[in-house]
Design a protein around this motif. Structure first.
Motif, PDB file in Angstrom:
ATOM      1  N   ASN A   1      24.977  27.909  18.174  1.00 55.02           N
ATOM      2  CA  ASN A   1      23.960  27.267  17.928  1.00 55.02           C
ATOM      3  C   ASN A   1      23.825  27.132  16.301  1.00 55.02           C
ATOM      4  OD1 ASN A   1      23.228  26.774  20.373  1.00 55.02           O
ATOM      5  ND2 ASN A   1      21.609  28.446  20.601  1.00 55.02           N
ATOM      6  N   ASN A   2      23.936  28.282  15.652  1.00 50.81           N
ATOM      7  CA  ASN A   2      23.678  28.273  14.142  1.00 50.81           C
ATOM      8  C   ASN A   2      24.833  27.399  13.744  1.00 50.81           C
ATOM      9  OD1 ASN A   2      21.809  30.009  14.210  1.00 50.81           O
ATOM     10  ND2 ASN A   2      22.850  31.815  14.037  1.00 50.81           N
ATOM     11  N   GLU A   3      26.130  27.339  14.132  1.00 49.64           N
ATOM     12  CA  GLU A   3      26.981  26.664  13.520  1.00 49.64           C
ATOM     13  C   GLU A   3      26.978  25.258  13.754  1.00 49.64           C
ATOM     14  OE1 GLU A   3      28.839  28.663  11.954  1.00 49.64           O
ATOM     15  OE2 GLU A   3      28.140  30.497  12.927  1.00 49.64           O
ATOM     16  N   ASP A   4      26.367  24.823  14.753  1.00 51.90           N
ATOM     17  CA  ASP A   4      26.078  23.296  15.306  1.00 51.90           C
ATOM     18  C   ASP A   4      24.942  22.981  14.408  1.00 51.90           C
ATOM     19  OD1 ASP A   4      26.822  21.483  17.176  1.00 51.90           O
ATOM     20  OD2 ASP A   4      24.834  21.596  18.219  1.00 51.90           O
ATOM     21  N   THR A   5      23.976  23.825  14.246  1.00 51.04           N
ATOM     22  CA  THR A   5      22.926  23.286  13.345  1.00 51.04           C
ATOM     23  C   THR A   5      23.354  23.112  11.824  1.00 51.04           C
ATOM     24  OG1 THR A   5      21.346  24.627  14.654  1.00 51.04           O
ATOM     25  CG2 THR A   5      20.767  23.866  12.416  1.00 51.04           C
ATOM     26  N   ALA A   6      24.198  24.139  11.394  1.00 51.32           N
ATOM     27  CA  ALA A   6      24.716  23.758  10.106  1.00 51.32           C
ATOM     28  C   ALA A   6      25.723  22.588  10.086  1.00 51.32           C
ATOM     29  CB  ALA A   6      25.558  25.061   9.763  1.00 51.32           C
ATOM     30  N   ALA A   7      26.659  22.399  10.923  1.00 51.40           N
ATOM     31  CA  ALA A   7      27.374  21.210  11.067  1.00 51.40           C
ATOM     32  C   ALA A   7      26.722  19.871  10.873  1.00 51.40           C
ATOM     33  CB  ALA A   7      28.217  21.012  12.252  1.00 51.40           C
ATOM     34  N   ALA A   8      25.471  19.742  11.807  1.00 49.36           N
ATOM     35  CA  ALA A   8      24.537  18.526  11.696  1.00 49.36           C
ATOM     36  C   ALA A   8      24.171  18.386  10.021  1.00 49.36           C
ATOM     37  CB  ALA A   8      23.396  18.637  12.618  1.00 49.36           C
ATOM     38  N   THR A   9      23.751  19.406   9.630  1.00 50.53           N
ATOM     39  CA  THR A   9      23.250  19.362   8.164  1.00 50.53           C
ATOM     40  C   THR A   9      24.190  18.875   7.208  1.00 50.53           C
ATOM     41  OG1 THR A   9      21.480  21.207   8.639  1.00 50.53           O
ATOM     42  CG2 THR A   9      21.832  20.766   6.480  1.00 50.53           C
ATOM     43  N   ILE A  10      25.084  19.429   7.159  1.00 49.72           N
ATOM     44  CA  ILE A  10      26.471  19.041   6.394  1.00 49.72           C
ATOM     45  C   ILE A  10      26.665  17.759   6.404  1.00 49.72           C
ATOM     46  CG2 ILE A  10      28.806  19.747   5.858  1.00 49.72           C
ATOM     47  CD1 ILE A  10      28.262  22.495   6.807  1.00 49.72           C
ATOM     48  N   ALA A  11      26.899  17.222   7.774  1.00 51.16           N
ATOM     49  CA  ALA A  11      27.309  15.836   8.045  1.00 51.16           C
ATOM     50  C   ALA A  11      26.299  15.054   7.487  1.00 51.16           C
ATOM     51  CB  ALA A  11      27.447  15.619   9.590  1.00 51.16           C
ATOM     52  N   ALA A  12      24.802  15.260   7.756  1.00 48.08           N
ATOM     53  CA  ALA A  12      23.650  14.248   7.107  1.00 48.08           C
ATOM     54  C   ALA A  12      24.022  14.388   5.530  1.00 48.08           C
ATOM     55  CB  ALA A  12      22.493  15.016   7.472  1.00 48.08           C
ATOM     56  N   GLN A  13      24.191  15.478   5.160  1.00 47.50           N
ATOM     57  CA  GLN A  13      24.331  15.401   3.421  1.00 47.50           C
ATOM     58  C   GLN A  13      25.403  14.746   3.196  1.00 47.50           C
ATOM     59  OE1 GLN A  13      22.435  16.703   1.448  1.00 47.50           O
ATOM     60  NE2 GLN A  13      23.648  16.860  -0.659  1.00 47.50           N
ATOM     61  N   PHE A  14      26.530  14.720   3.722  1.00 49.24           N
ATOM     62  CA  PHE A  14      27.890  13.787   3.560  1.00 49.24           C
ATOM     63  C   PHE A  14      27.613  12.355   3.689  1.00 49.24           C
ATOM     64  CE2 PHE A  14      31.462  11.856   5.656  1.00 49.24           C
ATOM     65  CZ  PHE A  14      32.438  11.866   4.462  1.00 49.24           C
ATOM     66  N   VAL A  15      26.826  12.030   4.496  1.00 48.27           N
ATOM     67  CA  VAL A  15      26.535  10.653   4.740  1.00 48.27           C
ATOM     68  C   VAL A  15      25.639   9.994   3.721  1.00 48.27           C
ATOM     69  CG1 VAL A  15      25.386   8.904   6.205  1.00 48.27           C
ATOM     70  CG2 VAL A  15      27.130  10.542   7.223  1.00 48.27           C
ATOM     71  N   ASP A  16      24.766  10.664   3.484  1.00 49.49           N
ATOM     72  CA  ASP A  16      23.470  10.212   2.423  1.00 49.49           C
ATOM     73  C   ASP A  16      23.918  10.561   0.979  1.00 49.49           C
ATOM     74  OD1 ASP A  16      22.170   9.482   4.826  1.00 49.49           O
ATOM     75  OD2 ASP A  16      20.820  11.519   4.695  1.00 49.49           O
ATOM     76  N   ASN A  17      24.823  11.492   0.831  1.00 47.63           N
ATOM     77  CA  ASN A  17      24.700  11.845  -0.687  1.00 47.63           C
ATOM     78  C   ASN A  17      26.383  11.797  -1.094  1.00 47.63           C
ATOM     79  OD1 ASN A  17      21.912  12.705  -1.517  1.00 47.63           O
ATOM     80  ND2 ASN A  17      22.089  13.767   0.386  1.00 47.63           N
ATOM     81  N   THR A  18      27.001  11.544  -0.205  1.00 44.84           N
ATOM     82  CA  THR A  18      28.644  11.391  -0.749  1.00 44.84           C
ATOM     83  C   THR A  18      29.017  10.167  -0.454  1.00 44.84           C
ATOM     84  OG1 THR A  18      29.096  13.655  -0.431  1.00 44.84           O
ATOM     85  CG2 THR A  18      31.030  12.160  -0.474  1.00 44.84           C
ATOM     86  N   VAL A  19      28.929   9.725   0.818  1.00 44.47           N
ATOM     87  CA  VAL A  19      29.353   8.115   1.182  1.00 44.47           C
ATOM     88  C   VAL A  19      28.510   7.257   0.843  1.00 44.47           C
ATOM     89  CG1 VAL A  19      30.286   6.808   3.067  1.00 44.47           C
ATOM     90  CG2 VAL A  19      30.687   9.388   3.189  1.00 44.47           C
ATOM     91  N   SER A  20      27.374   7.148   1.287  1.00 44.26           N
ATOM     92  CA  SER A  20      26.282   6.037   0.938  1.00 44.26           C
ATOM     93  C   SER A  20      26.326   5.823  -0.570  1.00 44.26           C
ATOM     94  CB  SER A  20      24.880   6.538   1.424  1.00 44.26           C
ATOM     95  OG  SER A  20      25.096   6.562   2.621  1.00 44.26           O
ATOM     96  N   PRO A  21      26.029   6.885  -1.537  1.00 45.77           N
ATOM     97  CA  PRO A  21      26.143   6.234  -2.929  1.00 45.77           C
ATOM     98  C   PRO A  21      27.344   5.743  -3.537  1.00 45.77           C
ATOM     99  CG  PRO A  21      25.925   8.885  -2.696  1.00 45.77           C
ATOM    100  CD  PRO A  21      25.614   8.102  -1.417  1.00 45.77           C
ATOM    101  N   THR A  22      28.368   6.385  -2.993  1.00 47.01           N
ATOM    102  CA  THR A  22      29.812   6.059  -3.331  1.00 47.01           C
ATOM    103  C   THR A  22      29.878   4.320  -3.059  1.00 47.01           C
ATOM    104  OG1 THR A  22      30.589   8.150  -3.308  1.00 47.01           O
ATOM    105  CG2 THR A  22      32.219   6.305  -3.364  1.00 47.01           C
TER     106      THR A  22
END
Length: 386
Positions: free
Chosen positions: A31-52
């Protein structure tokens, strides 16, 4: 005998309790890894892919506007400014190449806007085709270019060929009126495809005018069969409707994107010319910015791994943090490999088009290969928690 049975009973209970505790611990870990993965994916979308992609769309839009003005009034100052915009857009594109999955891959945008070398023979044929030039010189010239010219006459390297020679902006009077017609049509198509990347990932959060343009020229921008944006598709990994079977699968896609570009930089972008397997396979030869391209490709890996572009990074929501928590030595190897690849690329003699066989290039190839190998281990680490 009674005492022995009592001890055996107690041992069984303790073992059962221990097993139960272990199971709970494993479930909690998952559950911890799953939660961490969701947070990382959201950060990737919003703060790496989108601004680029937002920056890329804005810069290519600006470039198309500048080319339109230059077509009407060619001048050296305007051309130099357009060259600066081109290089700024190019930087954003190269910093996106660690995530060529999603819209870039599904819609064939990467080869459409970034194929090289330019087919100069086909270009010369085009310049001697009044009917084709006429079609490009219409209001929908951007669509004509995108649909009829072919990848070897489109995208960044077509624009680079028109604007630069020997690493410098051309004089404005060195570009013919027919070449300006071609340049404007190609710039418009380049802008459209970068809109497609931006809208593809941001969905309704992208500028309305960009969405309307894509609808007008009928360029798709959602995940096939779902109607969702690529950003939402990744954020909803593991849920019904997402193409990612699990949240950890989304993380593996992120890492695989990094592996792919590390391989390409070392093996193809540097290696093809260095080994003399194909000395024409040199990216950005007209502006002579190849080494900057290579470095920005590794920076794209850095941004993905560390949790965002500069100024929007949060390492607590990053692959870096995930790997560090589970295998600190591996994380150290990955971050060192990223730094080493950038360092070795910076030591390559410029311009690459004139120094592609220099021995220093081999060290950069090896550094990219090592980076790829370390990232392979990250994929295996993530898989172990599936």
């Amino acid at each position: 005998m009674k005492s022995t049975l009592l001890h055996l009973g107690m041992a069984t209970l303790l073992l059962a309790a221990a097993s139960s505790f272990s199971a709970c611990k494993d479930d909690n870990s998952v559950n911890n890894e799953d939660t961490a993965a969701a947070t990382i994916a959201a950060q990737f979308v919003d703060n790496t892919v989108s601004p680029t992609y937002q920056a890329l769309a804005a810069k290519t839009e600006q470039l198309a506007q500048q080319i339109a003005a230059l077509k009407l009034n060619p001048n050296d100052a305007g051309l130099r400014s357009a060259c600066e915009t081109f290089l700024a857009a190019r930087e954003e594109w190269e910093k996106s190449e660690a995530f060529l999955f999603g819209a870039a891959g599904d819609f064939g945008i990467d080869p459409h806007i970034d194929s090289w070398p330019l087919d100069e023979n086909a270009f010369n044929t085009l310049m001697n085709s009044p009917s084709m030039l006429h079609d490009l010189d219409n209001e929908d010239g951007d669509v004509v270019a995108g649909e009829r010219l072919g990848n070897a006459l489109l995208g960044f390297h077509a624009m680079e060929f028109i604007l630069f020679a020997d690493g410098q902006p051309k004089p404005a009077n060195a570009i013919s009126s027919d070449q300006w017609v071609y340049a404007l049509a190609v710039a418009g198509d380049l802008r459209n495809r970068c809109y497609q990347l931006e809208v593809g990932w941001l969905g309704s959060n992208a500028p309305k005018s960009h969405i309307e343009k894509l609808d007008e020229i009928e360029l798709a921008y959602t995940v096939a069969g779902t109607g969702h944006s690529y950003g939402d598709n990744m954020k909803n990994a593991g849920k019904a409707g997402s193409t990612y079977a699990s949240r950890l699968a989304a993380l593996m896609a992120m890492v695989q994107g990094c592996i792919d570009i590390a391989d390409e930089v070392g093996t193809s972008k540097i290696g093809s010319a260095f080994s003399q397997e194909d000395i024409t396979y040199i990216e950005s030869p007209y502006s002579q910015k190849s080494i900057i391209d290579f470095r920005n490709n590794i920076i794209s890996i850095h941004n993905v791994y560390m949790g965002g572009i500069e100024g929007r990074r949060d390492e607590s929501k990053s692959l870096h943090n995930f790997v560090k928590e589970h295998n600190a030595p591996l994380d150290g190897s990955v971050t060192s490999a990223i730094d080493n690849a950038i360092e070795k690329i910076n030591l390559m003699p410029a311009p690459f088009v004139l120094h592609y066989t220099d021995p220093a290039n081999e060290a950069a190839i090896q550094a990219c290969d090592n980076l790829s190998s370390q990232l392979d281990k990250v994929v295996e680490l993530i898989k172990s928690y599936e």
